[in-house]
Design a protein around this motif. Structure first.
Motif, PDB file in Angstrom:
ATOM      1  N   SER A 297      34.338  37.455  18.184  1.00 43.11           N
ATOM      2  CA  SER A 297      34.033  36.351  17.267  1.00 43.11           C
ATOM      3  C   SER A 297      32.930  35.478  17.845  1.00 43.11           C
ATOM      4  O   SER A 297      33.096  34.866  18.896  1.00 43.11           O
ATOM      5  N   ARG A 298      31.806  35.410  17.122  1.00 46.82           N
ATOM      6  CA  ARG A 298      30.702  34.556  17.573  1.00 46.82           C
ATOM      7  C   ARG A 298      31.149  33.106  17.641  1.00 46.82           C
ATOM      8  O   ARG A 298      30.816  32.382  18.585  1.00 46.82           O
ATOM      9  N   MET A 300      34.211  31.844  18.018  1.00 42.76           N
ATOM     10  CA  MET A 300      35.167  31.602  19.095  1.00 42.76           C
ATOM     11  C   MET A 300      34.469  31.611  20.460  1.00 42.76           C
ATOM     12  O   MET A 300      34.765  30.787  21.333  1.00 42.76           O
ATOM     13  N   VAL A 301      33.530  32.543  20.650  1.00 38.00           N
ATOM     14  CA  VAL A 301      32.779  32.585  21.905  1.00 38.00           C
ATOM     15  C   VAL A 301      31.996  31.299  22.095  1.00 38.00           C
ATOM     16  O   VAL A 301      31.971  30.720  23.185  1.00 38.00           O
ATOM     17  N   ALA A 302      31.343  30.834  21.011  1.00 39.49           N
ATOM     18  CA  ALA A 302      30.549  29.604  21.097  1.00 39.49           C
ATOM     19  C   ALA A 302      31.426  28.412  21.451  1.00 39.49           C
ATOM     20  O   ALA A 302      31.044  27.568  22.282  1.00 39.49           O
ATOM     21  N   GLU A 303      32.608  28.319  20.835  1.00 40.95           N
ATOM     22  CA  GLU A 303      33.504  27.186  21.101  1.00 40.95           C
ATOM     23  C   GLU A 303      33.988  27.194  22.554  1.00 40.95           C
ATOM     24  O   GLU A 303      34.002  26.152  23.215  1.00 40.95           O
ATOM     25  N   GLU A 304      34.386  28.382  23.048  1.00 40.18           N
ATOM     26  CA  GLU A 304      34.876  28.456  24.426  1.00 40.18           C
ATOM     27  C   GLU A 304      33.741  28.229  25.419  1.00 40.18           C
ATOM     28  O   GLU A 304      33.944  27.639  26.479  1.00 40.18           O
ATOM     29  N   ALA A 305      32.531  28.687  25.087  1.00 33.05           N
ATOM     30  CA  ALA A 305      31.382  28.445  25.963  1.00 33.05           C
ATOM     31  C   ALA A 305      31.081  26.951  26.036  1.00 33.05           C
ATOM     32  O   ALA A 305      30.805  26.408  27.113  1.00 33.05           O
ATOM     33  N   ASP A 306      31.138  26.263  24.874  1.00 32.17           N
ATOM     34  CA  ASP A 306      30.902  24.818  24.853  1.00 32.17           C
ATOM     35  C   ASP A 306      31.954  24.079  25.671  1.00 32.17           C
ATOM     36  O   ASP A 306      31.647  23.125  26.393  1.00 32.17           O
ATOM     37  N   ARG A 307      33.208  24.510  25.550  1.00 37.14           N
ATOM     38  CA  ARG A 307      34.283  23.864  26.314  1.00 37.14           C
ATOM     39  C   ARG A 307      34.054  24.063  27.817  1.00 37.14           C
ATOM     40  O   ARG A 307      34.238  23.138  28.617  1.00 37.14           O
ATOM     41  N   PHE A 308      33.658  25.275  28.197  1.00 36.97           N
ATOM     42  CA  PHE A 308      33.365  25.546  29.603  1.00 36.97           C
ATOM     43  C   PHE A 308      32.231  24.661  30.097  1.00 36.97           C
ATOM     44  O   PHE A 308      32.311  24.061  31.176  1.00 36.97           O
ATOM     45  N   LEU A 309      31.158  24.560  29.295  1.00 37.24           N
ATOM     46  CA  LEU A 309      30.002  23.757  29.701  1.00 37.24           C
ATOM     47  C   LEU A 309      30.385  22.287  29.842  1.00 37.24           C
ATOM     48  O   LEU A 309      29.963  21.616  30.787  1.00 37.24           O
ATOM     49  N   ARG A 310      31.177  21.779  28.897  1.00 40.09           N
ATOM     50  CA  ARG A 310      31.583  20.367  28.976  1.00 40.09           C
ATOM     51  C   ARG A 310      32.350  20.097  30.263  1.00 40.09           C
ATOM     52  O   ARG A 310      32.069  19.138  30.982  1.00 40.09           O
ATOM     53  N   GLU A 311      33.330  20.944  30.541  1.00 40.54           N
ATOM     54  CA  GLU A 311      34.204  20.662  31.683  1.00 40.54           C
ATOM     55  C   GLU A 311      33.494  20.869  33.022  1.00 40.54           C
ATOM     56  O   GLU A 311      33.719  20.118  33.966  1.00 40.54           O
ATOM     57  N   ILE A 312      32.641  21.907  33.084  1.00 36.45           N
ATOM     58  CA  ILE A 312      31.971  22.128  34.364  1.00 36.45           C
ATOM     59  C   ILE A 312      30.905  21.062  34.613  1.00 36.45           C
ATOM     60  O   ILE A 312      30.701  20.624  35.743  1.00 36.45           O
ATOM     61  N   LEU A 313      30.232  20.614  33.539  1.00 40.35           N
ATOM     62  CA  LEU A 313      29.200  19.598  33.715  1.00 40.35           C
ATOM     63  C   LEU A 313      29.797  18.217  33.980  1.00 40.35           C
ATOM     64  O   LEU A 313      29.192  17.393  34.648  1.00 40.35           O
ATOM     65  N   GLU A 314      31.007  17.971  33.439  1.00 42.34           N
ATOM     66  CA  GLU A 314      31.659  16.682  33.694  1.00 42.34           C
ATOM     67  C   GLU A 314      32.015  16.517  35.168  1.00 42.34           C
ATOM     68  O   GLU A 314      32.136  15.398  35.667  1.00 42.34           O
ATOM     69  N   ARG A 365      24.785  30.169  26.136  1.00 43.65           N
ATOM     70  CA  ARG A 365      25.404  30.388  24.827  1.00 43.65           C
ATOM     71  C   ARG A 365      24.821  31.620  24.138  1.00 43.65           C
ATOM     72  O   ARG A 365      25.568  32.447  23.594  1.00 43.65           O
ATOM     73  N   GLU A 366      23.514  31.761  24.136  1.00 42.39           N
ATOM     74  CA  GLU A 366      22.867  32.863  23.432  1.00 42.39           C
ATOM     75  C   GLU A 366      23.226  34.206  24.060  1.00 42.39           C
ATOM     76  O   GLU A 366      23.457  35.191  23.357  1.00 42.39           O
ATOM     77  N   ARG A 367      23.281  34.252  25.371  1.00 48.17           N
ATOM     78  CA  ARG A 367      23.607  35.509  26.052  1.00 48.17           C
ATOM     79  C   ARG A 367      25.021  35.969  25.697  1.00 48.17           C
ATOM     80  O   ARG A 367      25.250  37.147  25.408  1.00 48.17           O
ATOM     81  N   LEU A 368      25.979  35.044  25.695  1.00 49.41           N
ATOM     82  CA  LEU A 368      27.349  35.389  25.340  1.00 49.41           C
ATOM     83  C   LEU A 368      27.451  35.797  23.877  1.00 49.41           C
ATOM     84  O   LEU A 368      28.197  36.718  23.525  1.00 49.41           O
ATOM     85  N   LYS A 369      26.697  35.111  23.003  1.00 50.69           N
ATOM     86  CA  LYS A 369      26.745  35.450  21.584  1.00 50.69           C
ATOM     87  C   LYS A 369      26.253  36.881  21.353  1.00 50.69           C
ATOM     88  O   LYS A 369      26.847  37.645  20.599  1.00 50.69           O
ATOM     89  N   ARG A 370      25.150  37.255  22.018  1.00 44.16           N
ATOM     90  CA  ARG A 370      24.620  38.606  21.857  1.00 44.16           C
ATOM     91  C   ARG A 370      25.625  39.654  22.340  1.00 44.16           C
ATOM     92  O   ARG A 370      25.804  40.695  21.709  1.00 44.16           O
TER      93      ARG A 370
END
Length: 489
Positions: A297-298, A300-314, A365-370
Motif C-alpha cells: 500500500s502506497r 500505508m508506506v507513506a504514513e509509516e515513513a512519515d511517522r518514522f521521520l517525525r520520531e527520528i528527527l524529533e 519517501r519516494e524510494r519506499l513508494k517505488r
C-alpha cells in the motif's frame, strides 16, 4: 516444540495452512484451528499457544479484538495477522497492538514460513533472555555467566560490564568464538583461551575467549574430538568481543545447518554458503515500514515513513545517524521484496546526493513508494501468470486425467495453495475446470461422429459409463443424444 493455532472464518484457508506448512520441520506443533473469534479465544485460553495466526475479519470477535484480548492475558504470545488488500487501516491497528508480522491474502507458503521464521527468532531471543535471568545468582561464576550472556546478546553495549566481571585477563582477550550443540559438551583447558559454558532453552554453548591465536593443530584436535563424540556442533567465526553477538548467531546458524544436513560433527560457519546469516535488529518503527511495504500500500508506506521521520528527527540526531538509519531501512526493504527490488540507482550514492541537496526526507519517501509499487505489481503478475499457466496446461492435457498435484508441480506452487488460488481467480475449482475442458473436447469429437467408447478413451475416461454420466451432468444429454443431434443438424 512451540505450539501454534490458526484462526480464519474460511475453512479452505484453515485446511490449506494445515497441509502446506511443514509445521514439524519448523519446530512447531499446530494444536488447533478455529473458524470464528469466540471459539478462537476459547481455544487459545485452553491450549495456551506460543504463536497465534489469525485473520482480521472474523464473526463473533474480529482478529483485532482477539489479539488485544490475548495479549492482555498472555503478553508473551506472538501474533501474526493476515488480511485482504483493502484492510490496511486494520493492519495499522494490528501493528499498534504489537503483532509480530503481517501476511497478505492470498496466503503463500513462503510468506507464512517467512513470518514464522521471524517469530521463532524473536521467541529464541526472548527465551535466551529468560534463561539468562533464571541463572542469575549471587556468585562470581553466575555473575560472569550473566555478563557473558549480555555480551552475546548486546555486543558492544555490554562489553565494559563484561570486562569488569571477567577480571584483569579481559584486557588480553583478542577474539571470541562460540560453539553450539544440542547436547552438553566441555572444551579442554588451554593457555590460549578461557572457555565459559552456558545453556539456553535449546543449546549448550561454549564461549571461547582467545588470549592468542589457537594453534591449528589444537583446532584440528578439538574438531576431531567433537567428531568422535558424535555431536552436531556449530562453530562461529572469531570476532572481537564487541561483536560477540555475531559469534553467537553464527554458531547457532551453523548448528542448524548441521542438523538440517544430518551431520554428526563440527560445522564451521565459514563453510556455509553466502547468506546463511541474515540478522535483523530493526526497531518497531522500522518493522512497521517493512510490514507496510509487504502489504503493497502506497498510502500505508507513506504514513509509516512519515511517522518514522517525525520520531527520528524529533530526537535531533546528527545527520550521519539519520542517513545511516534511512539507508538501513532501504536495504532491508529491498531485501524484503526480494527479486522485485528496485533496480534503479544505488541507494548509498543517492542518499548522499539527496542529503547534499537538502531533500533527504523526500528521497526516503519516494524510494519506499517505488519499492511498494513494484512489489505489489510483481506479486499480482506472478499470481495471475501462475494461474494462466495452469489453465493452459489443463487445456493441453484435457485428453487425460491430469491431477492437481501434477499441475501444481508444473507451475511451481504447492497443490493446496494452487487449489485455493485457482478457485479465487477463476471462480471454479480445479476439478470443475478440468472436467469442463474434457467435456468440451468430447463434444468436438462427438460432432465428428466418433464412437462413444473412443471418445471416452480419448478424453481420459477409462469407463465409458462414467464418462456418459459426467457428460450428461454437464450438457443435459447423453453422449449419444448429443452426437445424433449434432449430426442431424
Amino acid at each position: 516444540m512451540w505450539k501454534a493455532v490458526v484462526c480464519d472464518d474460511e475453512y479452505i484457508v484453515l485446511e490449506a495452512l494445515s497441509i502446506m506448512i511443514d509445521w514439524e520441520g519448523l519446530g512447531i506443533r499446530l494444536v488447533g484451528t478455529a473458524e470464528d473469534g469466540l471459539s478462537a479465544l476459547e481455544l487459545i485460553r485452553r491450549v495456551k499457544p506460543d504463536i497465534v495466526l489469525t485473520d482480521i475479519r472474523m464473526p463473533g470477535l474480529d482478529g483485532l479484538q482477539l489479539i488485544e484480548t490475548v495479549l492482555s492475558e498472555a503478553p508473551d504470545t506472538h501474533c501474526i495477522v493476515f488480511s485482504g488488500f483493502n484492510e490496511f487501516e486494520y493492519v495499522k491497528r494490528a501493528i499498534r497492538l504489537g503483532v509480530a508480522d503481517y501476511v497478505e491474502k492470498p496466503i503463500t507458503e513462503e510468506a507464512i514460513e517467512r513470518a514464522l521464521g521471524k517469530v521463532l527468532g524473536r521467541i529464541e531471543r526472548e527465551s535466551a533472555i529468560r534463561s539468562m535471568e533464571r541463572k542469575l545468582q549471587d556468585t562470581d561464576e553466575a555473575l560472569l555467566e550473566k555478563a557473558v550472556w549480555e555480551l552475546l546478546l548486546f555486543g558492544k553495549e555490554a562489553e565494559q560490564a563484561w570486562r569488569e566481571q571477567f577480571g584483569p585477563e579481559g584486557d588480553r582477550v583478542a577474539g571470541v568464538t562460540v560453539l553450539a550443540a544440542a547436547e552438553p559438551f566441555r572444551l579442554p583447558e588451554h593457555p590460549a583461551y578461557r572457555a565459559i559454558h552456558l545453556r539456553d532453552d535449546k543449546h549448550h554453548l561454549a564461549v571461547m575467549f582467545h588470549y592468542m591465536d589457537l594453534p591449528s593443530a589444537h583446532w584440528d584436535s578439538l574438531v576431531d574430538e567433537l567428531d568422535d563424540a558424535g555431536l552436531a556442533v556449530g562453530i562461529s567465526l572469531t570476532h572481537p568481543p564487541e561483536e560477540a553477538h555475531a559469534s553467537w548467531r553464527e554458531a547457532v546458524q551453523a548448528h542448524k545447518a548441521a542438523k538440517l544436513l544430518g551431520i554428526r560433527g563440527a560445522v564451521r560457519f565459514g563453510e556455509l554458503g553466502s547468506g546463511s546469516d541474515n540478522p535483523s535488529h530493526l526497531s518497531a518503527l522500522e518493522e512497521a515500514i517493512l510490514l507496510a511495504l509487504r502489504a503493497g500500500s502506497r498510502t500505508m508506506v507513506a504514513e509509516e515513513a512519515d511517522r518514522f521521520l517525525r520520531e527520528i528527527l524529533e530526537s535531533k540526531p546528527d545527520p550521519d545517524t539519520v542517513e545511516s538509519e534511512m539507508l538501513k531501512i532501504i536495504y532491508a526493504a529491498e531485501e524484503a521484496v526480494g527479486e522485485h527490488r528496485d533496480p534503479s540507482g544505488k541507494p548509498h550514492i543517492e542518499i548522499a546526493e539527496a542529503a547534499a541537496e537538502g531533500r533527504l526526507s523526500e528521497w526516503f519517501r519516494e524510494r519506499l513508494k517505488r519499492l511498494a509499487e513494484q512489489a505489489a505489481a510483481s506479486r499480482d503478475r506472478d499470481k495471475h501468470s501462475a494461474i494462466e499457466k495452469a489453465k493452459e496446461y489443463v487445456v493441453q492435457n484435457a485428453f487425460r486425467d491430469v491431477s492437481l498435484q501434477e499441475t501444481a508441480s508444473f507451475v511451481g506452487l504447492h497443490p493446496a495453495y494452487l487449489s485455493v488460488l485457482f478457485k479465487e481467480t477463476t471462480g471454479e475449482t480445479f476439478i470443475q475446470y478440468l472436467t469442463r475442458n474434457r467435456v468440451e473436447l468430447a463434444k468436438s469429437l462427438l460432432r465428428k461422429g466418433m464412437k462413444i467408447s473412443e471418445v471416452s478413451d480419448r478424453v481420459g475416461y477409462m469407463n465409458p459409463r462414467h464418462f456418459g454420466e459426467v457428460f450428461k451432468r454437464h450438457t443435459g444429454m447423453t453422449p449419444g443424444q448429443y452426437r445424433d443431434s449434432q449430426l442431424s443438424s
